[in-house]
Scaffold this motif. Structure first.
Motif, mmCIF file in Angstrom:
data_model
loop_
_atom_site.group_PDB
_atom_site.id
_atom_site.type_symbol
_atom_site.label_atom_id
_atom_site.label_comp_id
_atom_site.label_asym_id
_atom_site.label_seq_id
_atom_site.Cartn_x
_atom_site.Cartn_y
_atom_site.Cartn_z
ATOM 1 N N VAL A 183 0.842 -1.191 0.000
ATOM 2 C CA VAL A 183 0.000 0.000 0.000
ATOM 3 C C VAL A 183 0.884 1.250 0.000
ATOM 4 N N ASP A 184 0.296 2.371 -0.416
ATOM 5 C CA ASP A 184 1.025 3.642 -0.414
ATOM 6 C C ASP A 184 1.056 4.247 0.988
ATOM 7 N N PHE A 185 -0.077 4.143 1.680
ATOM 8 C CA PHE A 185 -0.201 4.693 3.027
ATOM 9 C C PHE A 185 -0.802 3.633 3.943
ATOM 10 N N LEU A 186 -0.470 3.721 5.223
ATOM 11 C CA LEU A 186 -1.029 2.803 6.209
ATOM 12 C C LEU A 186 -1.606 3.615 7.367
ATOM 13 N N LEU A 187 -2.877 3.382 7.679
ATOM 14 C CA LEU A 187 -3.528 4.020 8.809
ATOM 15 C C LEU A 187 -3.374 3.114 10.027
ATOM 16 N N VAL A 188 -2.719 3.629 11.047
ATOM 17 C CA VAL A 188 -2.441 2.843 12.254
ATOM 18 C C VAL A 188 -3.219 3.438 13.435
ATOM 19 N N PRO A 189 -4.253 2.733 13.930
ATOM 20 C CA PRO A 189 -5.001 3.224 15.082
ATOM 21 C C PRO A 189 -4.509 2.589 16.379
ATOM 22 N N GLY A 233 -14.793 7.225 28.959
ATOM 23 C CA GLY A 233 -13.653 8.034 28.544
ATOM 24 C C GLY A 233 -12.719 7.228 27.657
ATOM 25 N N VAL A 234 -12.135 7.873 26.661
ATOM 26 C CA VAL A 234 -11.211 7.186 25.756
ATOM 27 C C VAL A 234 -10.065 8.113 25.382
ATOM 28 N N ILE A 235 -8.920 7.519 25.110
ATOM 29 C CA ILE A 235 -7.788 8.220 24.506
ATOM 30 C C ILE A 235 -7.367 7.394 23.294
ATOM 31 N N LEU A 236 -7.490 7.978 22.115
ATOM 32 C CA LEU A 236 -7.168 7.286 20.867
ATOM 33 C C LEU A 236 -6.138 8.088 20.089
ATOM 34 N N ASP A 237 -5.269 7.381 19.380
ATOM 35 C CA ASP A 237 -4.328 8.003 18.455
ATOM 36 C C ASP A 237 -4.467 7.334 17.093
ATOM 37 N N PHE A 238 -4.399 8.135 16.047
ATOM 38 C CA PHE A 238 -4.438 7.627 14.678
ATOM 39 C C PHE A 238 -3.240 8.200 13.937
ATOM 40 N N PHE A 239 -2.498 7.331 13.250
ATOM 41 C CA PHE A 239 -1.302 7.744 12.528
ATOM 42 C C PHE A 239 -1.421 7.334 11.068
ATOM 43 N N LEU A 240 -1.040 8.242 10.173
ATOM 44 C CA LEU A 240 -1.027 7.914 8.753
ATOM 45 C C LEU A 240 0.419 7.901 8.287
ATOM 46 N N LEU A 241 0.882 6.736 7.865
ATOM 47 C CA LEU A 241 2.268 6.561 7.445
ATOM 48 C C LEU A 241 2.376 6.520 5.932
ATOM 49 N N ASP A 242 3.312 7.297 5.392
ATOM 50 C CA ASP A 242 3.662 7.208 3.975
ATOM 51 C C ASP A 242 4.652 6.054 3.867
ATOM 52 N N VAL A 243 4.158 4.923 3.392
ATOM 53 C CA VAL A 243 4.957 3.694 3.415
ATOM 54 C C VAL A 243 6.151 3.775 2.476
ATOM 55 N N LYS A 244 5.940 4.255 1.264
ATOM 56 C CA LYS A 244 7.018 4.273 0.276
ATOM 57 C C LYS A 244 8.170 5.182 0.690
ATOM 58 N N ASN A 245 7.828 6.316 1.314
ATOM 59 C CA ASN A 245 8.865 7.257 1.722
ATOM 60 C C ASN A 245 9.265 7.100 3.190
ATOM 61 N N ALA A 246 8.608 6.168 3.887
ATOM 62 C CA ALA A 246 8.916 5.856 5.280
ATOM 63 C C ALA A 246 8.887 7.099 6.166
ATOM 64 N N VAL A 247 7.747 7.805 6.116
ATOM 65 C CA VAL A 247 7.589 8.985 6.969
ATOM 66 C C VAL A 247 6.181 8.981 7.574
ATOM 67 N N THR A 297 3.079 11.027 8.138
ATOM 68 C CA THR A 297 2.540 12.218 7.482
ATOM 69 C C THR A 297 1.557 12.985 8.343
ATOM 70 N N SER A 298 0.773 12.304 9.173
ATOM 71 C CA SER A 298 -0.186 13.022 10.015
ATOM 72 C C SER A 298 -0.603 12.173 11.203
ATOM 73 N N ARG A 299 -1.122 12.873 12.212
ATOM 74 C CA ARG A 299 -1.586 12.221 13.435
ATOM 75 C C ARG A 299 -2.863 12.909 13.902
ATOM 76 N N SER A 300 -3.804 12.126 14.407
ATOM 77 C CA SER A 300 -5.016 12.675 15.005
ATOM 78 C C SER A 300 -5.128 12.113 16.414
ATOM 79 N N HIS A 301 -5.253 12.994 17.387
ATOM 80 C CA HIS A 301 -5.313 12.596 18.803
ATOM 81 C C HIS A 301 -6.696 12.922 19.352
ATOM 82 N N PHE A 302 -7.273 11.983 20.083
ATOM 83 C CA PHE A 302 -8.608 12.168 20.666
ATOM 84 C C PHE A 302 -8.554 11.746 22.120
ATOM 85 N N ASP A 303 -8.798 12.675 23.016
ATOM 86 C CA ASP A 303 -8.769 12.422 24.455
ATOM 87 C C ASP A 303 -10.029 13.038 25.041
ATOM 88 N N GLU A 304 -10.994 12.212 25.372
ATOM 89 C CA GLU A 304 -12.281 12.744 25.811
ATOM 90 C C GLU A 304 -12.923 11.866 26.873
#
Length: 218
Positions: free
Chosen positions: A127-133, A153-167, A169-176
């Motif tokens: 894949v080009d990108f991988l979403l890691v929850p 209550g929950v604390i969640l993190d979501f990460f989007l990895l650019d697989v081909k370039n190994a970086v 790219t973005s993160r979404s944090h939810f703490d509620e």
């Protein structure tokens, strides 16, 4: 033990503030830059056991372990949110299952840092990108929709990895953790959008997933 209840009288007493502040609380999360048409894989939910499992952020101190059944339910909820909130197609789940134990280049055994592990999984999935929850912490409400002794209550993190370039790219944090209407008037919009009731941890998690979709431009 303190009990939080949503009595009619308290709601009526605060209705004027609700009408004013609710306009703020109902605002949608800011939409991130939309991703182009790329092949995106979705990993399963995991709960970090140590800092080696973290992609960013911090470990919740003394957080209880999330049961496997709940992790499976989180996976199903995320797939449902992606199907309903985006117009993309994602790599099939079985492609992840076949790659969940993929090894990083040069790895001969033992554990590796989370980033290398997930990049290896993404490469295996092709894949080009991988979403890691990741779920950092999750506790269920104690009580019912009408009243609780402890809200969800929950604390969640979501990460989007650019697989081909190994970086990363973005993160979404939810703490509620849901709060009573009388305790935080700034959450008036959330209160009514949730049906004026105490919601479950899974319902709260869904909110975090919808936020991640917007944050990451999925």
């Amino acid at each position: 033990m303190k009990s939080f209840s949503l009595s009619r009288s308290r709601i009526v007493a605060l209705i004027f503030a609700s009408l004013v502040i609710g306009l703020w609380g109902c605002a949608s999360p800011r939409q991130g830059p939309e991703l182009p048409e790329v092949n995106i894989g979705v990993a399963e939910f995991t709960q970090p056991h140590s800092t080696l499992d973290m992609l960013a952020g911090y470990m919740a101190e003394n957080a209880p372990r999330v049961p496997p059944k709940t992790l499976t339910e989180l996976d199903a909820t995320l797939i449902d949110v992606l199907r309903k909130e985006t117009k993309r197609s994602y790599a099939p789940a079985d492609s992840f299952l076949g790659c969940r134990n993929a090894k990083a280049p040069g790895q001969t055994g033992g554990r590796v840092a989370a980033f290398k592990r997930w990049i290896a999984v993404g490469n295996c999935m092709k894949v080009d990108f991988l979403l890691v929850p990741q779920v950092i912490e999750l506790h269920e409400r104690e009580g019912s929709e009408a009243g609780v002794t402890r809200p969800a209550g929950v604390i969640l993190d979501f990460f989007l990895l650019d697989v081909k370039n190994a970086v990363l790219t973005s993160r979404s944090h939810f703490d509620e953790t849901q709060t009573a209407l009388a305790d935080n008037l700034l959450d008036t919009g959330k209160f009514f959008s949730r049906g004026a009731k105490w919601i479950s941890a899974m319902e709260l998690s869904r909110e975090g997933m919808v936020k991640a979709v917007k944050d990451m431009g999925l």
